[in-house]
Design a protein around this motif. Sequence first.
Motif, PDB file in Angstrom:
ATOM      1  N   THR A  29       0.880  -1.192  -0.041  1.00 30.91           N
ATOM      2  CA  THR A  29      -0.086  -0.066   0.091  1.00 30.91           C
ATOM      3  C   THR A  29       0.797   1.017   0.039  1.00 30.91           C
ATOM      4  O   THR A  29       2.024   1.311   0.323  1.00 30.91           O
ATOM      5  CB  THR A  29      -1.099   0.043   1.350  1.00 30.91           C
ATOM      6  OG1 THR A  29       0.002   0.382   2.374  1.00 30.91           O
ATOM      7  CG2 THR A  29      -1.776  -1.073   1.385  1.00 30.91           C
ATOM      8  N   ASP A  30       0.235   2.303  -0.394  1.00 30.22           N
ATOM      9  CA  ASP A  30       1.092   3.622  -0.334  1.00 30.22           C
ATOM     10  C   ASP A  30       0.556   4.351   0.769  1.00 30.22           C
ATOM     11  O   ASP A  30       0.938   5.806   0.956  1.00 30.22           O
ATOM     12  CB  ASP A  30       0.969   4.427  -1.774  1.00 30.22           C
ATOM     13  CG  ASP A  30      -0.721   4.702  -2.079  1.00 30.22           C
ATOM     14  OD1 ASP A  30      -1.352   4.395  -1.108  1.00 30.22           O
ATOM     15  OD2 ASP A  30      -0.760   5.153  -3.247  1.00 30.22           O
ATOM     16  N   LYS A  31      -0.190   3.768   1.703  1.00 26.24           N
ATOM     17  CA  LYS A  31      -0.703   4.533   2.850  1.00 26.24           C
ATOM     18  C   LYS A  31      -0.479   3.664   3.994  1.00 26.24           C
ATOM     19  O   LYS A  31      -0.316   2.289   3.955  1.00 26.24           O
ATOM     20  CB  LYS A  31      -2.091   4.859   2.761  1.00 26.24           C
ATOM     21  CG  LYS A  31      -2.609   5.675   1.719  1.00 26.24           C
ATOM     22  CD  LYS A  31      -4.085   5.891   1.581  1.00 26.24           C
ATOM     23  CE  LYS A  31      -4.603   6.839   0.471  1.00 26.24           C
ATOM     24  NZ  LYS A  31      -5.909   6.824   0.457  1.00 26.24           N
ATOM     25  N   PRO A  32       0.041   4.182   5.184  1.00 28.37           N
ATOM     26  CA  PRO A  32       0.372   3.346   6.279  1.00 28.37           C
ATOM     27  C   PRO A  32      -1.131   2.847   6.916  1.00 28.37           C
ATOM     28  O   PRO A  32      -2.127   3.433   6.752  1.00 28.37           O
ATOM     29  CB  PRO A  32       0.812   4.424   7.384  1.00 28.37           C
ATOM     30  CG  PRO A  32       0.215   5.926   6.579  1.00 28.37           C
ATOM     31  CD  PRO A  32       0.237   5.730   5.408  1.00 28.37           C
ATOM     32  N   TRP A  33      -0.976   1.529   7.739  1.00 26.89           N
ATOM     33  CA  TRP A  33      -2.102   0.976   8.189  1.00 26.89           C
ATOM     34  C   TRP A  33      -1.556   0.482   9.341  1.00 26.89           C
ATOM     35  O   TRP A  33      -0.449  -0.153   9.568  1.00 26.89           O
ATOM     36  CB  TRP A  33      -2.697   0.089   7.456  1.00 26.89           C
ATOM     37  CG  TRP A  33      -1.942  -1.190   6.990  1.00 26.89           C
ATOM     38  CD1 TRP A  33      -1.021  -0.882   5.955  1.00 26.89           C
ATOM     39  CD2 TRP A  33      -1.871  -2.259   7.411  1.00 26.89           C
ATOM     40  NE1 TRP A  33      -0.301  -2.208   5.625  1.00 26.89           N
ATOM     41  CE2 TRP A  33      -0.774  -2.812   6.661  1.00 26.89           C
ATOM     42  CE3 TRP A  33      -2.170  -3.018   8.475  1.00 26.89           C
ATOM     43  CZ2 TRP A  33      -0.238  -4.175   7.080  1.00 26.89           C
ATOM     44  CZ3 TRP A  33      -1.848  -4.169   8.910  1.00 26.89           C
ATOM     45  CH2 TRP A  33      -0.918  -4.979   8.110  1.00 26.89           C
ATOM     46  N   THR A  34      -2.689   0.315  10.264  1.00 28.82           N
ATOM     47  CA  THR A  34      -2.148  -0.368  11.864  1.00 28.82           C
ATOM     48  C   THR A  34      -3.218  -1.493  11.952  1.00 28.82           C
ATOM     49  O   THR A  34      -2.883  -2.643  12.318  1.00 28.82           O
ATOM     50  CB  THR A  34      -2.573   0.594  12.865  1.00 28.82           C
ATOM     51  OG1 THR A  34      -3.862   1.395  12.827  1.00 28.82           O
ATOM     52  CG2 THR A  34      -1.505   1.786  12.742  1.00 28.82           C
TER      53      THR A  34
ATOM     54  N   HIS B 163      -8.952  -3.175   3.461  1.00 29.28           N
ATOM     55  CA  HIS B 163     -10.158  -3.157   2.823  1.00 29.28           C
ATOM     56  C   HIS B 163     -10.389  -2.066   1.821  1.00 29.28           C
ATOM     57  O   HIS B 163     -11.021  -2.199   0.549  1.00 29.28           O
ATOM     58  CB  HIS B 163     -11.270  -3.444   3.276  1.00 29.28           C
ATOM     59  CG  HIS B 163     -11.363  -5.094   3.972  1.00 29.28           C
ATOM     60  ND1 HIS B 163     -11.228  -6.149   3.366  1.00 29.28           N
ATOM     61  CD2 HIS B 163     -11.579  -5.213   5.571  1.00 29.28           C
ATOM     62  CE1 HIS B 163     -11.516  -7.295   4.188  1.00 29.28           C
ATOM     63  NE2 HIS B 163     -11.556  -6.710   5.293  1.00 29.28           N
ATOM     64  N   THR B 164      -9.869  -1.082   2.288  1.00 28.68           N
ATOM     65  CA  THR B 164     -10.195   0.173   1.693  1.00 28.68           C
ATOM     66  C   THR B 164      -8.928   0.924   0.936  1.00 28.68           C
ATOM     67  O   THR B 164      -9.201   1.625  -0.001  1.00 28.68           O
ATOM     68  CB  THR B 164     -10.897   1.331   2.584  1.00 28.68           C
ATOM     69  OG1 THR B 164      -9.890   1.600   3.667  1.00 28.68           O
ATOM     70  CG2 THR B 164     -12.082   0.686   3.027  1.00 28.68           C
ATOM     71  N   ILE B 165      -8.000   0.326   1.316  1.00 26.00           N
ATOM     72  CA  ILE B 165      -6.796   0.981   0.771  1.00 26.00           C
ATOM     73  C   ILE B 165      -6.095   0.072  -0.213  1.00 26.00           C
ATOM     74  O   ILE B 165      -4.947   0.287  -1.039  1.00 26.00           O
ATOM     75  CB  ILE B 165      -5.786   1.560   1.548  1.00 26.00           C
ATOM     76  CG1 ILE B 165      -5.150   0.503   2.568  1.00 26.00           C
ATOM     77  CG2 ILE B 165      -6.381   2.782   2.544  1.00 26.00           C
ATOM     78  CD1 ILE B 165      -4.224   1.085   3.518  1.00 26.00           C
ATOM     79  N   GLY B 166      -6.432  -1.372  -0.297  1.00 21.22           N
ATOM     80  CA  GLY B 166      -5.902  -2.390  -1.069  1.00 21.22           C
ATOM     81  C   GLY B 166      -4.605  -3.163  -0.560  1.00 21.22           C
ATOM     82  O   GLY B 166      -3.567  -2.324  -0.270  1.00 21.22           O
ATOM     83  N   ALA B 167      -4.489  -4.326  -0.270  1.00 22.73           N
ATOM     84  CA  ALA B 167      -3.391  -5.026   0.226  1.00 22.73           C
ATOM     85  C   ALA B 167      -2.532  -5.489  -0.818  1.00 22.73           C
ATOM     86  O   ALA B 167      -3.084  -6.390  -1.907  1.00 22.73           O
ATOM     87  CB  ALA B 167      -4.062  -6.154   1.227  1.00 22.73           C
ATOM     88  N   GLY B 168      -1.163  -5.168  -0.521  1.00 26.43           N
ATOM     89  CA  GLY B 168      -0.143  -5.664  -1.323  1.00 26.43           C
ATOM     90  C   GLY B 168       0.309  -6.874  -0.765  1.00 26.43           C
ATOM     91  O   GLY B 168       0.106  -7.514   0.123  1.00 26.43           O
ATOM     92  N   VAL B 169       1.551  -7.690  -1.754  1.00 29.92           N
ATOM     93  CA  VAL B 169       2.084  -8.746  -1.359  1.00 29.92           C
ATOM     94  C   VAL B 169       2.855  -8.277   0.120  1.00 29.92           C
ATOM     95  O   VAL B 169       2.586  -9.190   1.053  1.00 29.92           O
ATOM     96  CB  VAL B 169       3.335  -8.913  -2.271  1.00 29.92           C
ATOM     97  CG1 VAL B 169       4.096  -9.958  -1.808  1.00 29.92           C
ATOM     98  CG2 VAL B 169       2.619  -9.412  -3.622  1.00 29.92           C
ATOM     99  N   LEU B 170       3.303  -7.365   0.353  1.00 31.97           N
ATOM    100  CA  LEU B 170       4.152  -7.105   1.565  1.00 31.97           C
ATOM    101  C   LEU B 170       3.304  -6.961   2.785  1.00 31.97           C
ATOM    102  O   LEU B 170       3.455  -7.309   4.010  1.00 31.97           O
ATOM    103  CB  LEU B 170       5.170  -5.825   1.486  1.00 31.97           C
ATOM    104  CG  LEU B 170       6.140  -5.533   2.871  1.00 31.97           C
ATOM    105  CD1 LEU B 170       7.082  -6.725   2.858  1.00 31.97           C
ATOM    106  CD2 LEU B 170       6.915  -4.311   2.556  1.00 31.97           C
TER     107      LEU B 170
END
Length: 431
Positions: free
Chosen positions: A234-239, A245-252
């Motif tokens: 993702t190009d946004k931080p998440w905790t 679900h809303t920013i899209g999960a990438g491989v990492l």
Amino acid sequence: MPCKQQKRIKMNTKQKARTAIHCLAIFLNLISITAHAQNAHYDAVLVATPPMGWMTWNYFGDKINEKDIKEMADAMVSSGMLDAGYHYLMIDDGWQGGRDSKNEMIPDPVKFPSGIKALAAYVHSKGIKLGVYSDAAQLTCGGYTASLNFEEQDAKTFASWDVDYLKYDYCGAPSDSITAKARYKKMADALHNSGREIVFGICEWGDRKPWLWAKNAGGQLWRISADIRDKWKTDKPWTDQRELHTIGAGVLDIVDVNADLAPFAGPGGWNDLDMLVIGLNGRKGPSGDLGGTGCSPTEYQSQMSLWSIMNAPLIATNDLRTMDDATKRILLNKEVIAINQDPLGKQAERKVKNRDWNVFMKPLKNGDYAVAILNRNSSEKAFSIDWKELGLNGSYTINDLWLKKDIGKGKKWAGKLQSHETKLFRLKKVS
């Protein structure tokens, strides 16, 4: 006192009560042992190692049909995928055509004019197993007919079609864990009683921590995160992983969700990291949403390395009919696949964790170890590690599974990794 006696013995009321309780306890214990043995046997037979296969969703979405499925089955054979261990062909959402006058699920007659049973026969003739999809609500994620309140009937229908695998989604269902556990167990029990062995994939996206309960609910694998997109991260931080679900999960991102879940996976039940995006190359569609514009060849190779060492189901979703050599090289590497399919069934643990580096280690049944070294940084970096840092003493032969050769021998390793590259080694102790 034994429950059966050849000679009659006079007993007072208390003795009779104790005897009855003792006999009941033995009886219940035998039932428990038998049920446990049956369930353990059932699970282990179905998924002693993580399932491998191909699924329709990320390439086709719900625009699927009988012709494409047959062509993909043919391609699984001709491309070498089946020979490499990819045994399942799974039809995701969009195959359903509603219910007939008896409320039995039917396939869409335009998409699947020959029916699912005939398609299963075709797929089975190639040596491949067939999977289908449903949902624990009235409608699926795509708005098609689902299985809530029809679990027994649908399970018997799937069995009558000779289906081998069911992916069971959770769109349209309540958010609480109690309902999820009950709905999944109801379908698992229905499948178990259907007269056919059908692998049960629980897909509630990790929101209710299924690694804690999904196996007891009857699942053989369970999704641990939001849907994967065709991107590295993702190009946004998440905790909270629900944000994915809303920013899209990438491989990492999915690697980070799964990194601490090793204790919950093993023969009979696996943490499911979602499909391999290898070879999609930014294709528009489900995996192209939320920033899924594609990964580099290095990143695709890292996904294969990390999914393999973390014992994730290996479910491809690219067009097998037109695979290029780069995609084949990644998906068909049998030495890498062997790490995933090792019969010991131990998911790798993350032994090194910092901003730039992750190191995962997994013991193998023959006494070797698999080690994955991931460069999380956006630039090439040098790295060195003493095997003692992983709890390994002595000297080891280092086999690079992507170079397919031994690259050295010793108590440590040092080298450079490209941005987002994962080195995958097999270590054999030097006697």
